[in-house]
Design a protein around this motif. Structure first.
Motif, PDB file in Angstrom:
ATOM      1  N   ARG A 418      19.073  10.595  25.645  1.00  0.00           N
ATOM      2  CA  ARG A 418      19.410  11.736  24.802  1.00  0.00           C
ATOM      3  C   ARG A 418      18.558  12.949  25.154  1.00  0.00           C
ATOM      4  O   ARG A 418      19.058  14.079  25.271  1.00  0.00           O
ATOM      5  N   GLU A 419      17.263  12.739  25.320  1.00  0.00           N
ATOM      6  CA  GLU A 419      16.363  13.847  25.627  1.00  0.00           C
ATOM      7  C   GLU A 419      16.672  14.474  26.983  1.00  0.00           C
ATOM      8  O   GLU A 419      16.686  15.698  27.129  1.00  0.00           O
ATOM      9  N   VAL A 420      16.934  13.623  27.978  1.00  0.00           N
ATOM     10  CA  VAL A 420      17.265  14.133  29.310  1.00  0.00           C
ATOM     11  C   VAL A 420      18.569  14.924  29.275  1.00  0.00           C
ATOM     12  O   VAL A 420      18.673  16.019  29.846  1.00  0.00           O
ATOM     13  N   LEU A 421      19.583  14.374  28.593  1.00  0.00           N
ATOM     14  CA  LEU A 421      20.881  15.039  28.527  1.00  0.00           C
ATOM     15  C   LEU A 421      20.788  16.355  27.765  1.00  0.00           C
ATOM     16  O   LEU A 421      21.366  17.366  28.190  1.00  0.00           O
ATOM     17  N   LEU A 422      20.065  16.361  26.657  1.00  0.00           N
ATOM     18  CA  LEU A 422      19.930  17.599  25.885  1.00  0.00           C
ATOM     19  C   LEU A 422      19.241  18.678  26.720  1.00  0.00           C
ATOM     20  O   LEU A 422      19.690  19.833  26.739  1.00  0.00           O
ATOM     21  N   ALA A 423      18.180  18.318  27.418  1.00  0.00           N
ATOM     22  CA  ALA A 423      17.474  19.297  28.247  1.00  0.00           C
ATOM     23  C   ALA A 423      18.388  19.843  29.340  1.00  0.00           C
ATOM     24  O   ALA A 423      18.419  21.056  29.597  1.00  0.00           O
ATOM     25  N   GLY A 424      19.164  18.952  29.981  1.00  0.00           N
ATOM     26  CA  GLY A 424      20.070  19.399  31.030  1.00  0.00           C
ATOM     27  C   GLY A 424      21.185  20.281  30.506  1.00  0.00           C
ATOM     28  O   GLY A 424      21.596  21.253  31.152  1.00  0.00           O
ATOM     29  N   THR A 425      21.683  19.943  29.320  1.00  0.00           N
ATOM     30  CA  THR A 425      22.762  20.726  28.721  1.00  0.00           C
ATOM     31  C   THR A 425      22.273  22.129  28.350  1.00  0.00           C
ATOM     32  O   THR A 425      22.950  23.133  28.619  1.00  0.00           O
ATOM     33  N   LEU A 426      21.105  22.209  27.739  1.00  0.00           N
ATOM     34  CA  LEU A 426      20.566  23.522  27.366  1.00  0.00           C
ATOM     35  C   LEU A 426      20.207  24.345  28.604  1.00  0.00           C
ATOM     36  O   LEU A 426      20.314  25.576  28.585  1.00  0.00           O
ATOM     37  N   ALA A 427      19.802  23.673  29.679  1.00  0.00           N
ATOM     38  CA  ALA A 427      19.510  24.402  30.920  1.00  0.00           C
ATOM     39  C   ALA A 427      20.768  25.068  31.469  1.00  0.00           C
ATOM     40  O   ALA A 427      20.710  26.194  31.994  1.00  0.00           O
ATOM     41  N   GLN A 428      21.914  24.389  31.344  1.00  0.00           N
ATOM     42  CA  GLN A 428      23.166  24.999  31.786  1.00  0.00           C
ATOM     43  C   GLN A 428      23.520  26.217  30.944  1.00  0.00           C
ATOM     44  O   GLN A 428      24.027  27.213  31.462  1.00  0.00           O
ATOM     45  N   LEU A 429      23.237  26.150  29.656  1.00  0.00           N
ATOM     46  CA  LEU A 429      23.456  27.318  28.805  1.00  0.00           C
ATOM     47  C   LEU A 429      22.492  28.435  29.172  1.00  0.00           C
ATOM     48  O   LEU A 429      22.893  29.598  29.318  1.00  0.00           O
TER      49      LEU A 429
END
Length: 525
Positions: A418-429
């Motif tokens: 979850r933490e890895v995915l959230l960080a990656g998703t926010l980086a795309q934003l």
């Protein structure tokens, strides 16, 4: 076993409804208004299921639609029939999709006005051809929506009956017979435009554009037929306003609703005699009889209650993130006001090829390296979900919905993934923002950033969504798939047990349709 004497008004009811989510409440209201005795048993301490509004951030007066958050499939007929004090608002902007091309920040803005949308298409693609194709494509889906949507609250048509009603061979073939990717590629040339179209087929659905199962087609169909227009609307007061209105309507009609009552077992002899529902409360166990039992839960839960073989496994495929901001972030694309960009669906990393790559990576067991997602700011359309002080200070909500993240990716380490995915998703934003989103996040009363993320496994644990699947299982076609489907698509092999949750035929989304149809099946007897 400790027994408990619940405050029932009678020993047996015309209908016992297991689960007080929105579909169960719709069924309860219809049946009680028809003069039936109705009892609703809800496991949690409140009604609403996934359609609730809560204050997730400590000490902050922001009432968010925590799980489901937009309304499209709820028929106006149900609102009228039940006299619901509930309203929705349309969005002036449909979507904004940022993109960087030739080193320049830009994007596609759909909505505001036809002229502005046409101009945005031309600026992105260099001509007016793609916009004309867009108009023709959605004119086709609009015609189909006006034919199909009214059938959702009618007895289930056969495939041939629905096909005759649609009366458009090209549209039928495009959505019901061939993979959605073929239609997308046939109609559109631009990768970004193709991606924006395809996303409606991937919400909560793990599928490729060319998946032979056509799961993406079924998901797309339900996303474009809502209300006969395909418009996605904002629930005024948050999603909890709908379920609160439904609970009031059911109680006003005479239905009894008991929270803190978890159904454990349904015993039925298959003859149509009253079934018995065994339940558990904080003080012990008890039982109640119902001439009909309506299960507003998943097919998995239904099988467990009946002591039958487990239903086919289901798997959700989404990341749900709720945020509260002190202000909206500035965009790299200075041609668009952030209030417009976030006032519709803000697409991130959802180009056609990006979506295909994310699906391929997830299918091999890896988190997408470029996670696709979409964001919406509820408070821009409906500031009533925020306290007056937050409104005055310019605070805003953000709801993010990530795609192509099946439950299997979180099984080894849910928290870490979850933490890895959230960080990656926010980086795309962040790649499309002029400032990091974290600089805009509000803080709760304990000084923590106002952001929460839910994986499919979190949704399974909190709401008992099987595998975190927001539709309880893959969506079905809105027609009968053989005689076993039943007249309304809610029947089971037990004459007096019906499925009225999202896993019913024509279920999924915040629609109330399975609840309506289960009530009609009972009344039709």
């Amino acid at each position: 076993m400790t027994t408990t004497s619940a405050p029932f008004r009678r020993a047996a009811y015309d209908a016992v409804i297991v689960g007080g989510g929105h579909n169960g409440l719709v069924a309860a209201a219809y049946l009680a208004r028809a003069g039936k005795s109705v009892l609703v048993l809800e496991r949690l301490g409140h009604t609403g299921g996934a359609a609730v509004s809560t204050r997730p951030f400590a000490g902050v007066d922001a009432r968010l639609s925590r799980y489901s958050y937009l309304v499209s499939l709820l028929p106006a007929k149900i609102v009228r029939d039940l006299g619901l004090q509930f309203a929705v608002r349309g969005r002036t902007v449909s979507s904004y999709t940022p993109v960087e091309r030739d080193g320049r920040a830009g994007g596609l803005l759909i909505g505001g006005s036809e002229a502005r949308t046409r101009e945005s298409f031309a600026r992105l693609t260099g001509s007016g051809r793609e916009y004309e194709r867009w108009r023709a494509f959605y004119a086709t889906t609009g015609r189909l929506a006006r034919k199909v949507f009214p059938t959702l609250t009618e007895p289930l048509p056969s495939r041939s009956e629905l096909r005759a009603r649609v009366d458009d061979e090209a549209a039928w073939r495009m959505l019901f017979e061939e993979p959605l990717g073929l239609a997308v590629e046939r109609h559109f040339a631009d990768d970004l435009v193709r991606g924006v179209v395809l996303t409606d087929g991937l919400i909560g659905t793990f599928a490729d554009a060319h998946d032979p199962s056509l799961a993406q087609n079924r998901c797309f169909l339900y996303h474009v037929i809502g209300g006969g227009t395909g418009d996605w609307n904002v629930p005024v007061g948050g999603m909890g306003a709908l379920t609160d209105a439904l609970a009031r309507a059911a109680r006003a009609a005479g239905a009894e609703i008991l929270t803190g009552h978890e159904a454990l077992r349904i015993d039925t002899d298959g003859t149509g005699a009253p079934a018995e529902v065994t339940f558990r409360t904080a003080t012990g166990e008890g039982a109640v009889a119902g001439r009909a039992v309506l299960v507003n839960a998943s097919p998995r839960a239904l099988a467990e209650l009946l002591g039958e073989a487990p239903a086919a496994p289901a798997e959700g495929a989404q990341l749900k993130v709720n945020m509260l901001l002190r202000r909206l972030p500035r965009l790299r694309d200075t041609s668009v006001d952030p209030r417009e960009a976030f006032g519709g669906t803000f697409h991130i990393a959802e180009g056609y090829e990006q979506l295909a790559r994310a699906h391929a990576e997830a299918a091999t067991g890896e988190l997408p390296s470029v996670p696709p997602s979409e964001i919406y700011c509820h408070s821009l359309t409906d500031p009533s979900i925020l306290g007056p002080e937050l409104v005055a200070r310019g605070y805003q909500t953000l709801t993010l919905f990530g795609l192509h993240t099946p439950a299997r990716l979180f099984e080894k380490d849910n928290r870490g993934a979850r933490e890895v995915l959230l960080a990656g998703t926010l980086a795309q934003l962040d790649a499309h923002l002029a400032e990091p989103l974290t600089e805009c996040l509000a803080l709760d009363a304990d000084g923590r950033p106002c952001i929460e993320a839910k994986t499919p496994l979190d949704l399974d644990r909190e709401l008992r969504l099987p595998g975190g699947h927001i539709f309880h299982r893959d969506l079905s076609w809105p027609y009968a798939d053989g005689p076993e489907t039943g007249r309304w698509g809610v029947e089971t092999r037990h004459p007096n047990v019906l499925l009225c949750g999202a896993g019913a035929v024509r279920g999924g989304g915040v629609s109330g349709v399975p609840g309506h149809n289960a009530a009609m099946a009972v009344l039709g007897r």
